[in-house]
Design an enzyme around this catalytic site. Structure first.
Site, mmCIF file in Angstrom:
data_model
loop_
_atom_site.group_PDB
_atom_site.id
_atom_site.type_symbol
_atom_site.label_atom_id
_atom_site.label_comp_id
_atom_site.label_asym_id
_atom_site.label_seq_id
_atom_site.Cartn_x
_atom_site.Cartn_y
_atom_site.Cartn_z
ATOM 1 N N VAL A 105 0.862 -1.176 0.000
ATOM 2 C CA VAL A 105 0.000 0.000 0.000
ATOM 3 C C VAL A 105 0.900 1.228 0.000
ATOM 4 C CG1 VAL A 105 -1.812 1.285 1.205
ATOM 5 C CG2 VAL A 105 -1.782 -1.225 1.299
ATOM 6 N N CYS A 106 0.555 2.208 -0.824
ATOM 7 C CA CYS A 106 1.263 3.483 -0.871
ATOM 8 C C CYS A 106 2.756 3.242 -1.146
ATOM 9 C CB CYS A 106 1.009 4.249 0.427
ATOM 10 S SG CYS A 106 1.389 6.006 0.363
ATOM 11 N N THR A 107 3.637 3.919 -0.425
ATOM 12 C CA THR A 107 5.075 3.796 -0.679
ATOM 13 C C THR A 107 5.659 2.476 -0.191
ATOM 14 O OG1 THR A 107 5.436 5.066 1.348
ATOM 15 C CG2 THR A 107 5.545 6.279 -0.741
ATOM 16 N N GLY A 108 4.813 1.591 0.323
ATOM 17 C CA GLY A 108 5.279 0.236 0.607
ATOM 18 C C GLY A 108 5.814 -0.436 -0.643
ATOM 19 N N THR A 125 1.933 3.452 -6.658
ATOM 20 C CA THR A 125 2.210 3.924 -5.305
ATOM 21 C C THR A 125 1.522 5.273 -5.163
ATOM 22 O OG1 THR A 125 3.965 4.271 -3.669
ATOM 23 C CG2 THR A 125 4.374 5.107 -5.880
#
Length: 232
Positions: A105-108, A125
């Site tokens: 999720v996101c910058t993961g 992202t």
């Protein structure tokens, strides 16, 4: 056999990246037998998030070396700093290389990239960091979530719930995903309506993004320049 769904915890992450999908997948485990959710970390000690909330893992990396599903949340400076955390990256590399589904999720997704799991993949992202994915050999895609083989990446924060429901259709079926959607009453109607991407506040986010990379990768200037170059 029970499928293990491991949510990766590290200091400074955005809690909704973790907790949104965790709630959805935990409901799946309650509705359908054969699934177990767990939060894994380097230790079981509580860690800070990017809010006042502190959270703790219930399993160590060593206890869950090869989960069936891996999910990596994102964040800002601490997530960027984690791009050089070799113990975390080693775990992602090992677990992600063997998992049935690898998600973020996101910058993961940048952590997945740093672990070598996005080479040649389409991925997404948070919009402010989207182009940085190219530095890890990925093809950036501006989508709510991007699925490429067994790798599913979600855009920023709230997109984790959308990705989680898509993941549930893969793990179980559409009926299960609909049951979970009703259980968590996920029927978004944002008070200001949907986002108009041409109106995205880039003048605000561009300096914030560069400062995030500067702080997070102060000890890794080469990697910082790779990411900045990909986003120019």
């Amino acid at each position: 056999m029970t499928k293990t769904i491991a949510f990766v915890l590290y200091p400074g992450l955005t809690p909704l990246d973790l907790v949104g999908p965790l709630q959805a997948l935990t409901v799946l485990s309650q509705l359908r037998p054969g699934f177990a959710t767990m939060v894994v970390g380097q230790t079981l000690d509580p860690v800070a998030t990017d809010t006042p909330l502190r959270v703790a893992a219930d399993r160590s990396f060593e206890e869950v070396p090869e989960p069936d599903v891996l999910l990596v949340p994102g964040g800002l400076v601490p997530t960027i700093r984690a791009l050089t955390d070799q113990r975390l990256l080693d775990y992602l590399r090992h677990a992600g290389g063997r998992a049935e589904q690898v998600t973020s999720v996101c910058t993961g997704s940048l952590l997945l990239g740093a672990a070598g799991l996005l080479e040649g993949r389409q991925a997404t992202t948070h919009w402010a960091f989207l182009d940085a994915l190219a530095a890890f050999g990925a093809t950036p895609r501006r989508r709510r979530w991007a699925a490429d083989g067994n790798v599913i990446t979600a855009a920023g924060v709230s997109a984790g719930l959308d990705m989680a429901l898509h993941l549930i259709t893969r793990l179980a079926d559409e009926d299960a995903a609909r049951q979970v959607q009703f259980a968590i009453e996920y029927d978004p109607e944002p008070p200001l309506g949907g986002l108009s991407w041409p109106d995205a506040p880039r003048s605000l986010w561009d300096p914030l993004r560069e400062e995030t990379l500067r702080q997070g990768l102060a000890d890794a200037p080469d990697l910082r320049e790779r990411l900045l170059s990909a986003m120019r």
